[in-house]
Design a protein around this motif. Structure first.
Motif, PDB file in Angstrom:
ATOM      1  N   ARG A  71      40.097  91.991  20.181  1.00 22.92           N
ATOM      2  CA  ARG A  71      40.446  93.497  20.581  1.00 22.92           C
ATOM      3  C   ARG A  71      42.305  93.385  21.037  1.00 22.92           C
ATOM      4  N   SER A  73      46.162  94.697  19.694  1.00 23.56           N
ATOM      5  CA  SER A  73      47.220  96.040  18.881  1.00 23.56           C
ATOM      6  C   SER A  73      47.967  94.923  17.966  1.00 23.56           C
ATOM      7  N   TRP A  74      47.929  95.538  16.530  1.00 22.59           N
ATOM      8  CA  TRP A  74      48.730  94.373  15.860  1.00 22.59           C
ATOM      9  C   TRP A  74      49.635  95.137  15.338  1.00 22.59           C
ATOM     10  N   ARG A  75      50.132  95.745  16.197  1.00 27.08           N
ATOM     11  CA  ARG A  75      51.335  96.197  15.729  1.00 27.08           C
ATOM     12  C   ARG A  75      52.667  95.615  16.341  1.00 27.08           C
ATOM     13  N   ASP A 221      50.340 103.043  21.345  1.00 22.47           N
ATOM     14  CA  ASP A 221      50.517 101.637  22.386  1.00 22.47           C
ATOM     15  C   ASP A 221      50.323 102.125  23.643  1.00 22.47           C
ATOM     16  N   GLU A 224      46.623 102.725  23.449  1.00 19.21           N
ATOM     17  CA  GLU A 224      45.394 102.649  23.059  1.00 19.21           C
ATOM     18  C   GLU A 224      45.416 101.608  24.398  1.00 19.21           C
ATOM     19  N   GLU A 251      46.008 101.597  16.451  1.00 21.75           N
ATOM     20  CA  GLU A 251      44.663 100.738  15.839  1.00 21.75           C
ATOM     21  C   GLU A 251      43.137 101.476  15.585  1.00 21.75           C
ATOM     22  N   GLU A 254      40.687 100.935  18.035  1.00 24.61           N
ATOM     23  CA  GLU A 254      41.216 101.765  19.268  1.00 24.61           C
ATOM     24  C   GLU A 254      40.793 103.435  18.864  1.00 24.61           C
TER      25      GLU A 254
END
Length: 438
Positions: A71, A73-75, A221, A224, A251, A254
């Motif tokens: 898990r 954060s894909w930012r 962010d 999250e 996300e 999340e």
């Protein structure tokens, strides 16, 4: 681990699937000769960097960095004012050896874990002279000068470095006493994880103010990085359209956790539970369970027990089978399967269970946490004793505490251990087995 050797290594999730490759190591410099604290890794995923907190790294195996959780954060990673890239900014820096006054060039740096789950950059490899033929030697971070933060100046990074060892609750007290402008500067300089921890310790009106001062993507962010229950509480204080806009920026996984919690009333088990307990399959071993509860980001209450379910293993899970207390896990051989040591008689709660009944259950059986199951017998979350206390105390208890700390000009926990000499958050009585309750 030497940072240049980490560059370009594969990053794998717990299932062995490739996440990306190490792009850089992110640290925060500190005042004086304190070694930098490692924040995490910048990992390149499909030609863009994302940030992976160092607490998610379990080690390097077979030439790859292995993570404890998928898990993430894909930012796109965006560097904060108090952050430094080891490969991009520290290497090739000029410094001076304190022992001889010799000028040297930094050619590598080593990071290692320390007690408490933190990592530090404690050694640097330096080359004397300006050519590539100079002597290379490894020295401790405090044996060189010219790399740490300057003592002077008003930058937020210096203020944060001076108070880096404060617990989140104590840093919240510090922020409470700052001007609005200075508070916003400090919030902008904090990394997402640290700011999330501090927000959870602030009164709701100050949470809303600080979050509103951030760019919307940064605010998402930070949400999250918060526990889903705390993020849901904070979003519940915002106008519906603002909350929805931030949820869309989060996300999807999340945001889904937070949306589920927002459906429940504040004074029910569903409204105060967290949706991220430690969940395992029945064929997981005791060794795996103990490794999971050792993860530093877990609160003491969440680390007290693991929950065993059928797949899927993210809430809402498959059928709930039972739980295993950490005390029982410590008494079993490491190779034992957790499915054979679970407590099947532990009381469970429904999402709609009123807060008063939740409180009576935890108090009656000296519990620090209790599972919450839906009508299909699936685990949807866990109520912990700290969640219950937050809702039992007067609504303005955080404001009263902050004002008390400011009035006495003291920072709790900075010079003395907690009252009673115990570890923060520790409670006795874990392991009682009450009858099943719905």
């Amino acid at each position: 681990m030497y940072c240049r050797r980490l560059a370009g290594l594969l990053v794998l999730d717990p299932n062995g699937d490739q996440v990306g490759r190490v792009h850089d190591i992110i640290v925060t410099l500190r005042l004086g000769h304190e070694p930098p604290r490692v924040l995490g890794l910048a990992v390149e995923v499909q030609r863009r960097p994302i940030f992976v907190p160092i607490g998610r790294v379990t080690g390097v195996e077979s030439g790859a960095v292995v993570l404890s959780s998928a898990r993430l954060s894909w930012r796109r990673f965006q560097q904060r004012p108090n952050e430094t890239r080891v490969l991009g900014e520290l290497l090739d820096r000029r410094a001076t050896l304190l022992s001889s006054g010799t000028e040297v060039t930094v050619v590598d740096a080593a990071i290692e874990p320390i007690r408490g789950g933190d990592w530090v950059l404690d050694q640097v490899a330096v080359r004397t002279g300006r050519g590539r033929r100079g002597e290379v030697r490894t020295v401790a971070w405090d044996e060189v000068t010219g790399l740490s933060l300057a003592e002077g100046g008003q930058g937020a990074a210096n203020l944060l470095a001076a108070f880096e060892k404060l617990r989140p609750a104590d840093l919240a007290t510090l922020l409470h006493d700052l001007s609005d402008k200075r508070r916003a500067e400090v919030a902008a300089a904090l990394d997402d994880e640290r700011l999330a921890d501090v927000l959870e310790e602030l009164p709701e009106d100050e949470q809303v103010e600080l979050l509103g001062g951030l760019a919307e993507e940064r605010a998402a962010d930070v949400l999250e990085a918060m526990g889903p229950d705390d993020a849901a509480d904070l979003l519940g204080e915002l106008p519906a359209e603002d909350a929805e806009r931030l949820l869309r920026l989060m996300e999807p996984d999340e945001a889904a956790d937070v949306r589920r919690l927002l459906r429940y009333a504040d004074d029910t088990a569903g409204g105060i539970m967290t949706s991220e307990p430690v969940v395992l399959a029945p064929n997981a071993t005791v060794a795996e369970a103990l490794a999971r509860i050792r993860e530093p980001e877990l609160s003491p209450a969440l680390a007290a027990q693991v929950y065993v379910v059928r797949p899927p293993y993210e809430t809402p899970t498959g059928r709930y089978l039972g739980l295993a207390h950490f005390q029982r896990l410590l008494r079993e051989p490491p190779s034992t399967l957790v499915g054979g040591v679970i407590d099947v008689d532990m009381a469970s709660l429904r999402p709609e269970t009123p807060l008063a009944e939740v409180t009576r259950l935890l108090a009656s059986y000296n519990l620090v946490a209790a599972p919450v199951l839906d009508r299909g017998g699936r685990l949807v979350g866990v109520v912990t004793v700290d969640d219950v206390l937050d809702h039992l105390l007067p609504a303005d208890w955080r404001e009263r505490q902050l004002e008390s700390d400011v009035d006495t000009h003291t920072t709790p926990g900075l010079f003395a251990p907690p009252p009673g000499g115990g570890e923060p958050g520790s409670l006795g009585g874990v392991g009682a087995s009450p009858p099943a309750v719905s």
